[in-house]
Scaffold this active site. Structure first.
Site, PDB file in Angstrom:
ATOM      1  CB  THR A 238      -0.935   0.002   1.220  1.00  0.00           C
ATOM      2  OG1 THR A 238      -0.169  -0.248   2.406  1.00  0.00           O
ATOM      3  CG2 THR A 238      -2.002  -1.060   1.091  1.00  0.00           C
TER       4      THR A 238
ATOM      5  N   GLY B  32       1.476   3.705   2.024  1.00  0.00           N
ATOM      6  CA  GLY B  32       2.333   4.026   3.155  1.00  0.00           C
ATOM      7  C   GLY B  32       3.685   3.343   3.088  1.00  0.00           C
TER       8      GLY B  32
ATOM      9  CD  GLU C 222       5.232   4.669   7.116  1.00  0.00           C
ATOM     10  OE1 GLU C 222       5.910   4.219   8.064  1.00  0.00           O
ATOM     11  OE2 GLU C 222       3.988   4.585   7.053  1.00  0.00           O
TER      12      GLU C 222
ATOM     13  CG  ASP D 148      -1.353  13.487   1.743  1.00  0.00           C
ATOM     14  OD1 ASP D 148      -2.507  13.188   1.363  1.00  0.00           O
ATOM     15  OD2 ASP D 148      -0.908  13.196   2.874  1.00  0.00           O
TER      16      ASP D 148
ATOM     17  N   GLY E 149      -3.905  -7.716   5.737  1.00  0.00           N
ATOM     18  CA  GLY E 149      -5.125  -7.919   4.967  1.00  0.00           C
ATOM     19  C   GLY E 149      -5.434  -6.737   4.071  1.00  0.00           C
TER      20      GLY E 149
ATOM     21  CG  HIS F 213      -9.307  -8.769  -3.245  1.00  0.00           C
ATOM     22  ND1 HIS F 213      -9.353  -8.134  -4.469  1.00  0.00           N
ATOM     23  CD2 HIS F 213     -10.268  -9.732  -3.273  1.00  0.00           C
ATOM     24  CE1 HIS F 213     -10.310  -8.672  -5.197  1.00  0.00           C
ATOM     25  NE2 HIS F 213     -10.881  -9.645  -4.501  1.00  0.00           N
TER      26      HIS F 213
ATOM     27  CB  THR G 299      -4.475 -10.066  14.263  1.00  0.00           C
ATOM     28  OG1 THR G 299      -4.686  -8.766  13.684  1.00  0.00           O
ATOM     29  CG2 THR G 299      -3.023 -10.202  14.685  1.00  0.00           C
TER      30      THR G 299
ATOM     31  CB  SER H 297     -13.358  -8.195   6.522  1.00  0.00           C
ATOM     32  OG  SER H 297     -12.600  -9.042   7.383  1.00  0.00           O
TER      33      SER H 297
ATOM     34  CB  ALA I 127      -8.686 -17.821  -0.956  1.00  0.00           C
TER      35      ALA I 127
ATOM     36  CE  LYS J  43     -10.623 -13.789  -5.076  1.00  0.00           C
ATOM     37  NZ  LYS J  43     -11.190 -12.829  -4.107  1.00  0.00           N
TER      38      LYS J  43
END
Length: 362
Positions: free
Chosen positions: A118, A120, A124, A230, A270, A275, A295, A302, A311, A316
């Site tokens: 993702t 971040g 980072e 941003d 997750g 996905h 966890t 979800s 899956a 999948k």
């Protein structure tokens, strides 16, 4: 039967035979600790320790397949380097934490084929080359931290100054990307942008640098959901018009799965990364190997909490493949040990040119 006999018959239902290993843990009676034996003992410890052992075994099977040459149908412009294409998906907090160094090792030594993460994680990884994150506490007061320009990620602290450094670093790269688009017709995708960032950071501490160096694609479908977004937002007011084409990347990751001889999925966390990896493997009727570490629970429906068997129902994960593994555990606690028992041993054996056995710890 009298009352006692009735009660005993109810309590002591006749047992059928059960064929399984005996439960046994590590004996610390010795004057020294044999850590190899300790980790080997996890297989018969029970609960999530046994799932850990199963995950180690499965990743070692992935690596054993990866050591074999690619023998499938060759497809242009995708990575087809071995008998097993390994997808490593991870959420951004893995890069926030010290797991970044574990992932960097895996990427530096060319031990996986595809990264999915993702926004971040992208920012980072770069930010940590410019200024460090620091250890804090989970219970720091949010209002006080905000007044001091300090952002909390769990028990980690990231000063706003680090984001300012990142913005100053990224802005000229966005200028370059827009110029390339306007002057040369370059249409950027998130993975192309990330490859450029890895090249430009030119820092061996960076995961993205080694991904660029080893030509390992990094897919980030949520590229604008963070500081990268941003800065792109701020940049658009100075020089608008930069195009980010997601279709290029969905074609690339799906074709990588379709063109693979076998595939393995290792997914830390997750959400979108879980996905995205699994859905790419749907295009080939499922992955051959799968390890989840998170966890999340399945009871809310979800995707994060979805079990491997769910899956399988989507195609999948391949029906009939070796039983996939989920470890219910926070990844910073367990993934470094998994790396030690799998990727690190594989790398050392590869240097020694020794065959890999698909068993726990090699």
């Amino acid at each position: 039967m009298d009352e006692t006999q009735l009660s005993k018959a109810a309590v002591y239902v006749e047992s059928e035979g059960f064929d399984g290993p005996n439960v046994k843990g590590y004996d610390f009676s010795s004057n020294s600790v044999d850590y190899e034996a300790l980790f080997q003992s996890y297989s018969t410890m029970g609960f999530q320790a046994t799932n850990f052992a199963a995950a180690v075994s499965m990743i070692n099977e992935m690596l054993a397949e990866k050591s074999r040459p690619f023998e499938g149908h060759e497809m242009p412009d995708i990575r087809q380097e071995s008998g097993c294409t390994i997808f490593l998906g991870f959420t951004s907090n893995m890069i926030s934490s010290g797991v970044r160094e574990n992932i960097k090792f895996i990427v530096k030594e060319n031990l996986v084929d595809v990264l999915v993460t993702t926004c971040g994680a992208i920012e980072e990884d770069i930010m940590k080359c410019l200024a460090p994150h620091q250890i804090g506490r989970f219970d720091y007061d949010g209002k006080t931290l905000r007044s001091k320009g300090l952002n909390r990620i769990g028990n980690l602290i990231v000063p706003n100054k680090n984001y300012e450094l990142f913005e100053a670093w990224l802005m000229p790269i966005l200028d370059f990307m827009l110029d390339e688009q306007m002057e040369n017709g370059e249409i950027w995708s998130p993975s192309k942008m990330i490859r450029l960032l890895g090249e430009r950071i030119n820092n061996e501490d960076s995961v993205l640098y080694w991904a660029w160096k080893n030509k390992i694609p990094v897919f980030c479908p949520a590229i604008i959901d963070g500081a990268v977004g941003d800065v792109m937002y701020f940049h658009s007011y100075n020089k608008g018009g930069l195009i980010m084409d997601l279709t290029q990347d969905i074609r690339s990751i799906n074709r990588t799965a379709v063109g693979a001889q076998k595939t393995g999925m290792i997914i830390l966390g997750g959400g979108v990364i879980k996905h995205h990896v699994a859905n790419a493997n749907l295009m080939r009727n499922g992955a051959d190997f799968c390890v989840y570490i998170n966890t999340a629970q399945p009871f809310d429906g979800s995707d994060a909490g979805a079990t491997p068997d769910e899956a399988v129902s989507w195609g999948k994960i391949k029906h009939g493949c070796k039983e996939p593994v989920k470890i219910y555990c926070e990844a910073t606690l367990i993934f470094p040990i998994i790396v030690a028992q799998t990727f690190a041993k594989y790398h050392q054996k590869r240097l020694s040119d020794v065959d890999i056995d698909p068993v726990i710890g090699g």
